[in-house]
Enzyme design. Structure first.
Site, mmCIF file in Angstrom:
data_model
loop_
_atom_site.group_PDB
_atom_site.id
_atom_site.type_symbol
_atom_site.label_atom_id
_atom_site.label_comp_id
_atom_site.label_asym_id
_atom_site.label_seq_id
_atom_site.Cartn_x
_atom_site.Cartn_y
_atom_site.Cartn_z
ATOM 1 N N GLU A 149 0.803 -1.230 0.000
ATOM 2 C CA GLU A 149 0.000 0.000 0.000
ATOM 3 C C GLU A 149 0.834 1.278 0.000
ATOM 4 O O GLU A 149 0.532 2.214 0.734
ATOM 5 C CB GLU A 149 -0.914 0.017 1.240
ATOM 6 C CG GLU A 149 -1.884 -1.138 1.283
ATOM 7 C CD GLU A 149 -2.660 -1.196 2.612
ATOM 8 O OE1 GLU A 149 -3.851 -1.487 2.558
ATOM 9 O OE2 GLU A 149 -2.072 -0.963 3.677
HETATM 10 C C1 TNX Z 1 -4.263 -3.879 4.917
HETATM 11 S S1 TNX Z 1 -2.645 -6.221 4.401
HETATM 12 C C2 TNX Z 1 -2.960 -3.677 5.341
HETATM 13 C C3 TNX Z 1 -2.707 -3.286 6.728
HETATM 14 C C4 TNX Z 1 -3.963 -3.089 7.498
HETATM 15 C C5 TNX Z 1 -4.939 -4.190 7.144
HETATM 16 C C6 TNX Z 1 -6.199 -4.148 7.940
HETATM 17 C C7 TNX Z 1 -1.600 -5.213 4.186
HETATM 18 C C8 TNX Z 1 -0.427 -5.731 3.600
HETATM 19 N N1 TNX Z 1 -1.865 -3.953 4.581
HETATM 20 O O1 TNX Z 1 -1.920 -2.123 6.760
HETATM 21 O O2 TNX Z 1 -3.665 -3.118 8.852
HETATM 22 O O3 TNX Z 1 -5.256 -4.080 5.792
HETATM 23 O O4 TNX Z 1 -6.992 -5.258 7.679
#
Ligand code: TNX
Length: 538
Positions: free
Chosen positions: A342
């Site tokens: 992300e």
């Molecule tokens: C996505 S999964 C994220 C996390 C969040 C999570 C909450 C991922 C690699 N990144 O930063 O905590 O969703 O469900």
């Protein structure tokens, strides 16, 4: 060669002595009502269980012996004795004469059998007079001990003897994991969890043969691991958490304590430093790291995707080199996780440039890089590992690069997803994950990823909505128990209807361990302190 012959001779001698000892105790044998090993509530379900419908009577005349001079074995014998003491208040001597005469023996034997073809394989032979656990490695013995712990009844059967006695169903268990990587991730960044909390989680995971603990150590809301060359990371970046509480961090000594505790449970720790996104806490501590053009401020919210390192500054890579070096130096496991998820405000080319540079740093410090599935968009090494959480396209890219993949699909394995509409804790962005949908899927055939690319399964627990161990347990249990079976047990041996009954029977153990599991209404819990009604009323 000579060493091997000598070892064999000693083993044979020992087994001979054991047989004589067993014959000696034949007379004192206590007959139990038939017990069926195949009906025991083992999780994960072993590869093969062959019942012989008798029982071994665990009592104060039992002793544990381990192969002399086999590294790690006497420690495992002691581990078992400690658990028996804590659970049953029974003192079992290990490799020494206790105060009571010995009538039955639990023998933990290092073998060199070719039948045991993976490091974690073990065989358990339970007769009326002895339990023999064979494994080629201490790791295998440790997994076998967990099976044995699960076979010891919570209640003694006192009707047949003057002293308390715990009958263990007799027969043979041949076992071996389907996946060598069976993991759980804990996010200690959004909310901090103490060393004691982590140790309790390790205790519980190890009982179900999970062998990897991935610690998500840094994120926008907090930096949780001391880096001696960059002290403000924890002084500043460790001072907050989601919701504005005080946060916290592990000193390197704390981290080493977690590592040592995990090692005692034959569990590998994977440290994660999430970058180039999810780096607000680092950038507040050292603003030169920041690449999003804004002045970073401590963050206590739950949004994702707003932060990034400046990927074009050499000083940023010098910083990362220090971080990876210091953490790698105190991490015995082979992996270093760089996050990589992300990074919404990092330009695509900058992201790729960053991941490729950081991969070299990780390798320079002797570790194998893991990253969330986005890392496969960069030209990474086939030896690096992609952790699949959401993108099938990225998984395909990883396969094309010949990489191994850790399966953590959010809609199946995210422990922070709510169970159902009544659950208070947790998020819903990926799915509701009730206990059955967490279990009823086939990782071996997941979205066309070839079995040969799958390293294993990991269940992540993100901590935006949980801030203490009770809440952690409510989201993790019972679902994480299902992931242990999904990763250990072969497809042919998995079945929801059968699993559901075995899971229901974990309640006495979970209660005894004071685990605040979610008493899902899908399960007919054997005995539960916490009823579904109580949770609903919360
Ligand atoms: C996505 S999964 C994220 C996390 C969040 C999570 C909450 C991922 C690699 N990144 O930063 O905590 O969703 O469900």
């Amino acid at each position: 060669m000579i060493k091997s012959i000598v070892t064999r001779a000693f083993t044979l001698l020992f087994i001979g002595a054991l047989i004589v000892a067993c014959q000696e105790v034949q007379k004192k044998r206590i007959e139990f009502p038939p017990t069926d090993l195949a009906k025991e509530n083992l999780i994960p379900k072993p590869l093969k269980v062959i019942p012989t419908n008798m029982a071994f009577g665990l009592d104060r005349y039992t002793a544990i012996y381990t192969t002399p001079n086999a590294e790690g074995y006497s420690g495992i014998g002691q581990f078992l004795a400690d658990k028996i003491k804590a659970t049953l208040d029974l003192d079992i001597p290990v490799n020494e004469k206790g105060t009571e005469p010995v009538e039955r023996i639990i023998y933990i034997n290092k073998s060199d059998s070719l039948e045991l073809d993976s490091p974690e394989a073990y065989q358990l032979y339970i007769t009326q007079d002895s339990v023999i656990l064979n494994s080629n490695t201490a790791e295998g013995a440790f997994r076998g001990i967990q099976t044995l712990r699960q076979l010891i009844p919570e209640e003694s059967n006192d009707t047949l003897a003057e002293q308390r006695i715990w009958p263990i169903a007799s027969g043979k268990i041949i076992d071996n994991p389907n996946f060598g990587f069976r993991g759980a991730m804990l996010d200690v960044a959004r909310h901090f969890f103490s060393v004691e909390d982590v140790k309790k989680y390790i205790d519980l995971l190890a009982y179900y043969k999970i062998n990897v603990l991935h610690l998500h150590l840094t994120d926008d809301q907090g930096w949780r691991i001391e880096i001696k060359s960059w002290p403000k990371l924890t002084e500043v970046g460790g001072s907050t958490e989601v919701g504005g509480e005080a946060g916290g961090f592990y000193t390197q000594e704390d981290y080493k304590e977690i590592i040592a505790y995990a090692a005692k449970h034959f569990m590998t720790v994977i440290p994660e430093v999430d970058m180039p996104g999810h780096t607000n806490a680092a950038s507040v501590s050292y603003p030169f790291l920041n690449g999003n053009g804004k002045t970073p401020k401590l963050y206590e919210g739950t949004q994702v995707g707003f932060s990034t390192f400046d990927t074009r500054k050499d000083t940023v890579y010098a910083f990362i080199d220090d971080v990876v070096r210091e953490i790698s130096a105190i991490t015995p496991g082979p992996y270093f996780h760089i996050g990589g998820d992300e990074s919404h405000v990092t330009k695509k080319n900058d992201y790729i440039y960053f991941v490729e540079k950081v991969e070299k740093i990780v390798q320079k410090h002797g570790k194998r890089m893991i990253g969330w599935d986005e890392i496969a968009t960069a030209n990474v090494d086939s030896n690096s590992i992609s952790q699949y959480w959401s993108s099938g396209d990225n998984a395909q890219k990883a396969v094309d690069r010949g990489m191994k993949i850790i399966l953590s699909p959010a809609k199946r394995t995210y422990l922070d997803m709510k169970y159902d509409t009544l659950t208070k804790l947790g998020l819903t962005w990926a799915a509701y994950i009730p206990v059955d949908s967490a279990y009823v899927w086939t990782p071996e055939e997941y979205e066309g990823i070839p079995m040969k690319n799958i390293l294993g399964i990991e269940a992540p627990l993100w901590s935006e909505t949980i801030s203490n161990i009770d809440e952690l347990e409510q989201l993790a249990f019972p679902r994480v128990i299902g992931y242990s079976e999904l990763s250990w047990t072969i497809k042919e041996n998995r079945d929801w209807e059968n699993y559901k009954v075995r899971l229901a029977n974990q309640a006495p153990f979970l209660d005894r361990m004071n685990v605040k599991y979610y008493p899902s209404p899908l399960i007919d819990w054997k005995k539960s302190k916490y009823t579904y009604e109580e949770i609903k009323k919360d």
